[in-house]
Design an enzyme around this catalytic site. Sequence first.
Site, short mmCIF file in Angstrom:
data_model
loop_
_atom_site.label_atom_id
_atom_site.label_comp_id
_atom_site.label_asym_id
_atom_site.label_seq_id
_atom_site.Cartn_x
_atom_site.Cartn_y
_atom_site.Cartn_z
N GLU A 70 3.72 7.52 -10.43
CA GLU A 70 4.65 6.46 -10.86
C GLU A 70 5.02 6.59 -12.33
O GLU A 70 5.57 5.67 -12.92
CB GLU A 70 4.02 5.08 -10.58
N GLU B 3 -5.93 -8.93 -6.28
CA GLU B 3 -6.12 -8.99 -4.83
C GLU B 3 -7.60 -9.10 -4.49
O GLU B 3 -7.99 -9.65 -3.48
CB GLU B 3 -5.55 -7.73 -4.16
N ASP C 101 1.51 -13.92 -3.68
CA ASP C 101 1.49 -12.66 -4.44
C ASP C 101 2.81 -12.43 -5.14
O ASP C 101 3.25 -11.30 -5.32
CB ASP C 101 1.12 -11.48 -3.53
N LYS D 214 9.08 -10.56 -8.16
CA LYS D 214 8.91 -10.45 -6.72
C LYS D 214 9.55 -11.61 -5.96
O LYS D 214 9.95 -11.45 -4.81
CB LYS D 214 7.40 -10.44 -6.39
CA CA Z 1 -0.70 -8.60 -6.40
#
Ligand code: CA
Length: 715
Positions: free
Chosen positions: A94, A208, A335, A364
């Site tokens: 990445e 997470e 999330d 997001k």
């Molecule tokens: Ca996350």
Amino acid sequence: MRIFTFGLATSLVGAVALTGCNNQASNENNDAATEFAAVDTARILETSPGQEWLSYGGGYDEQRHSPLNRITAQNVGELGVAWTYDLATNRGVEATPIVVDGVMYVTSAWSYVYALDARTGEELWVYDPQVDKRVGANACCDVVNRGVGVYQGKVYVGVIDGRLEALDASTGELVWSSITVDQDKPYTITGAPRLVNGLVLIGNGGAELGVRGYVSAYDVNTGDLVWRFYTVPNAEKKPDEAASDTAFQTVGNISWGDDGAWTTDGGGGTVWDSIIYDNVNDQVIFGVGNGSPWNRTVRDPSAGDNLFLSSIVAVDAKTGSYKWHFQTTPGDSWDYTATQSLILAEMPLGENGSPRRVVMQAPKNGFFYVLDAETGEFISGKPFVPMNWAKGLDANGRPVEIPEARYAAAPYMQSPGALGAHNWHPMAYSPDLKLAYIPAQEIPQAYGLDPRWAAKPAKWNTGADFAAGLAVDLPPGTVQFLRASLKGRLIAWDPMTQSPRWTVEHENAWNGGVLSTGGGLVFQGKLNGTFAAYNAATGNRLWTYDLKSGGASGPATYEIDSEQYVTITTGWGSAYALTTGLAYDEKVSPTVGKVVTFKLGGTGVIPDPDITEIERTARAKRFGSPEKLQAGLVHYARNCAVCHGPIAISSGVLPDLRWSDYSGDADAWRAVVNDGVLAESGMISFSDLLTPEDIEAIRAYVVAQAQNAVAEAGN
Ligand code: CA
């Protein structure tokens, strides 16, 4: 392994002298190595991005817009491969490279660092931080790395196990190493360090699994901690003697209840990607991640907003003291990180159209935000994708939620899902055209409260039920149906009008980061390997090239001796490839990652990868009662799916268990899952979470998925 090779160092120093080393850095702490990476804050502000690419997002504004204009709409069709370089790893890549004084510094999986001749790709040195592969189990989203920072002769890398390290830019030798996290907790680092006025800034990941997030500033020369800003309070809501104390005493603590899983799970809020420096206001602005656990019902039953989860936060660059925050998703349960690209720009949004300095983000949660950079004031926000969790934003920018989105035991199929309407793939902004280029996506997700949820220290711990909506035997065609629901698009977004100027539809989600250039082009890769250039004003596709590997990273461009180069790093992996294997029918080969650099008239070739065909046959007959298979589904979804794929379909980054010989042999399977015989390659033992009966139930579920897939393929 090629570590510390110096073959080209001499000729490179010669090239530096010819191109004119713009070394205005303070050098009292450096020696002859200052010919390499002679970068400081003034040089980044004055020259990047220009002929070089000195910081992760190009310059401190992180617009990823280079003024270079030798490659244009007229000649981009002549773009060909100048050189390729094989990285040492075969997992997700990445990284955006840094290019300075003819040298490219880049990273790959497992936090390897490479220095290459930017003109030829010849290797100068490689640094292997020698990570214990077992920490891979802590990495929610693959063992990736997004790149280095460079400053005053050193190269800085955040290592996946939580170290921050400084390397001598001329040799790759370790200068200092600081441990930035409690290594007994499942922290990881995937983000690129940012360098500002003698400080190296770094965050971390792990929400997470259950950690407490923060961003830290270290002295560039010594590796000593200078300031730290926590993003959630400690469990007692007491001062930490950290830069964030005032923020919690004034606005943060009252947004959290006194009880709930956050008090043992750390609360989350990791700063795992975007950190930018606003030199006009001498402040650092960073994006904060999701809560831990995800589900607020179990995280904080008092239903508070939970600052500074899913927020954009500004702090004083020298001290880390709080300046302002804007929370994109109060009381996050999905999330919905706000860690996505932050971009600074001047827009005619002041009085009578005067310039106003703004910060932009497309997080997001699916809204595109424009905020005042000095104060954090909400200026505007609009959805850039279809969504069914909120109806819009109120006058203060707070989402107007749709009640069903606060999921309970009954699953709610929601868009965006946890992989987001936009993830880590860097967004770009063209100040010429005043357009933001968003690598947007639609990946719906069924959210349900997991009735079996209980805290599992240092393991996937979301409180959401990953088996929601699934059954052992799904109707034929389910995978095709799910695959068709996954969409991606490149959106040219006008932040002034909060509307799209043009869009390009992609056939899958998780497409690459974007580069904008003064030649009127935008470049974007795709995870399936296509690299493309578009007309920045119209979206017309002008050029494509098959990278023969995943092309998700943010490209960079630079110029040496009047030749413009465009570079993208490639590799097969990342969160989507791990967690959404069903998105891929034709696999991209998990071959070694590469750095691929293009120039006009380039005649190089990318070699075909070696693809090992896996025999798609079930390794055992179906076995187990319906109850056992259902238990296997639940245990698989909670423990295995985030790496090996839901419905036991892997994209090939990690083994597809349906076609694994281990699935045909109960003893061999138990040796891996219970005894941990493959721990050193990253497959740790699950004996602390699963009984031998649970482990055999998972095998029954996996074999059933293999048999179902074979039967469906044969029809
Ligand atoms: Ca996350």
